[in-house]
Design a protein around this motif. Structure first.
Motif, PDB file in Angstrom:
ATOM      1  N   ILE A 108     -10.544   1.177  -9.549  1.00 40.72           N
ATOM      2  CA  ILE A 108     -10.319  -0.183 -10.027  1.00 40.72           C
ATOM      3  C   ILE A 108     -11.139  -0.488 -11.276  1.00 40.72           C
ATOM      4  O   ILE A 108     -10.739  -1.300 -12.124  1.00 40.72           O
ATOM      5  CB  ILE A 108     -10.637  -1.208  -8.910  1.00 40.72           C
ATOM      6  N   ARG A 164      -4.358   3.004 -10.461  1.00 41.67           N
ATOM      7  CA  ARG A 164      -3.758   2.829  -9.137  1.00 41.67           C
ATOM      8  C   ARG A 164      -2.937   4.071  -8.815  1.00 41.67           C
ATOM      9  O   ARG A 164      -2.249   4.618  -9.691  1.00 41.67           O
ATOM     10  CB  ARG A 164      -2.876   1.583  -9.090  1.00 41.67           C
ATOM     11  N   GLN A 165      -2.951   4.496  -7.577  1.00 41.25           N
ATOM     12  CA  GLN A 165      -2.251   5.719  -7.203  1.00 41.25           C
ATOM     13  C   GLN A 165      -0.742   5.618  -7.350  1.00 41.25           C
ATOM     14  O   GLN A 165      -0.061   6.641  -7.451  1.00 41.25           O
ATOM     15  CB  GLN A 165      -2.606   6.101  -5.758  1.00 41.25           C
TER      16      GLN A 165
END
Length: 284
Positions: free
Chosen positions: A78, A83-84
């Motif tokens: 973050i 973000r995955q």
């Protein structure tokens, strides 16, 4: 790992010096900025200080290495806007190796900061870091890391120490151009985990990353690659020590060693540039 010029916008800027005299209001504002400093900004400020007097082959003091490590150990996805579910971490059906995505954060002649995004099964091939101290922080996911350091072989013209030919899978290959290396790391790492640190002559200066799952790794290189200054990125293929029939008087046990050969071409590596979307680094 070196990223070719033109792949991403690389703005090489020198260190900025603060004016000697500052008004009370500007000092107050600066104190306020420090209170709200992002982790990425803290990393930049720490690297700027640590690498200010360093150069190729010069390793920062243990205390300075620890300063950078502590900042990196606190870094989370973050903090860099990752973000995955981002498309960089998806594997498309293809016969080719999955591409690796690189996000450039900062570079000057003293150090560089960047993030590699790997979908499952993506590989950053075995490569070196000449004269560099490198910090690698796995931000998320699982990654297999295999790393080597060069092994010392006594210099000799005798065939025992410098064989002219070795047998490998029933055909002859020249040993010239190959070099014995000692395995430093051969394991799977899963975030959260400690920051990996390598040095010019130890710690696994040559390493390969293989994504077991989608993953991201942030690299700090001090100093960065520089062709004009002789810090070239060299890629290797590795062969198990036992694959070659050599005289046992070399003085090494086979386990834990391998032969490394330079690779001239990398048809199996695709690196794409992507904009860094996290908090910006402010030079002050």
């Amino acid at each position: 790992m070196k990223i070719e010029a033109g792949l991403v916008d690389r703005k090489r800027q020198g260190n900025c010096q603060l004016p000697k005299e500052m008004s009370r209001s500007s000092k107050k504002n600066r104190r306020g900025q420090k209170k709200s400093m992002t982790v990425v900004q803290k990393l930049f400020e720490t690297c700027k200080d640590v690498f200010s007097t360093s150069g190729a082959g010069i390793v920062p003091s243990p205390g300075d290495v620890e300063r950078i490590r502590l900042v990196l150990d606190s870094l989370k996805p973050i903090h860099v806007g990752l973000r995955q579910e981002m498309p960089y971490f998806r594997t498309e059906e293809s016969d080719k190796a999955p591409p690796v995505t690189y996000m450039h954060l900062y570079e000057c002649d003293k150090f560089s900061i960047g993030i590699f995004c790997l979908p499952p099964s993506a590989v950053i091939p075995l490569h070196n870091h000449p004269g560099m101290t490198v910090f690698s922080k796995l931000l998320f996911g699982s990654m297999h890391i295999k790393s080597y350091d060069w092994a010392d072989i006594p210099c000799s013209s005798d065939k025992t120490h410098n064989p002219s030919h070795c047998t490998f899978e029933n055909f002859e290959v020249q040993v010239a151009g190959m070099r014995l290396a000692k395995v430093k790391t051969d394991a799977v790492f899963t975030a959260p985990c400690n920051t990996s640190i390598l040095y010019p002559a130890e710690g696994g200066n040559m390493h390969r990353f293989t994504a077991k799952t989608s993953c991201a790794v942030l690299d700090v290189l001090g100093p960065p690659y520089s062709d004009p200054e002789g810090r070239h990125c060299t890629y290797y293929r590795d062969f198990p020590y036992a694959s070659f029939s050599v005289d046992k008087e070399l003085g090494y046990e086979g386990e834990g060693f391998a032969w490394l050969e330079e690779k001239e071409k990398l048809e199996d590596l695709s690196v794409l540039g992507a904009p860094y979307m996290g908090p910006k680094i402010v030079e002050n």
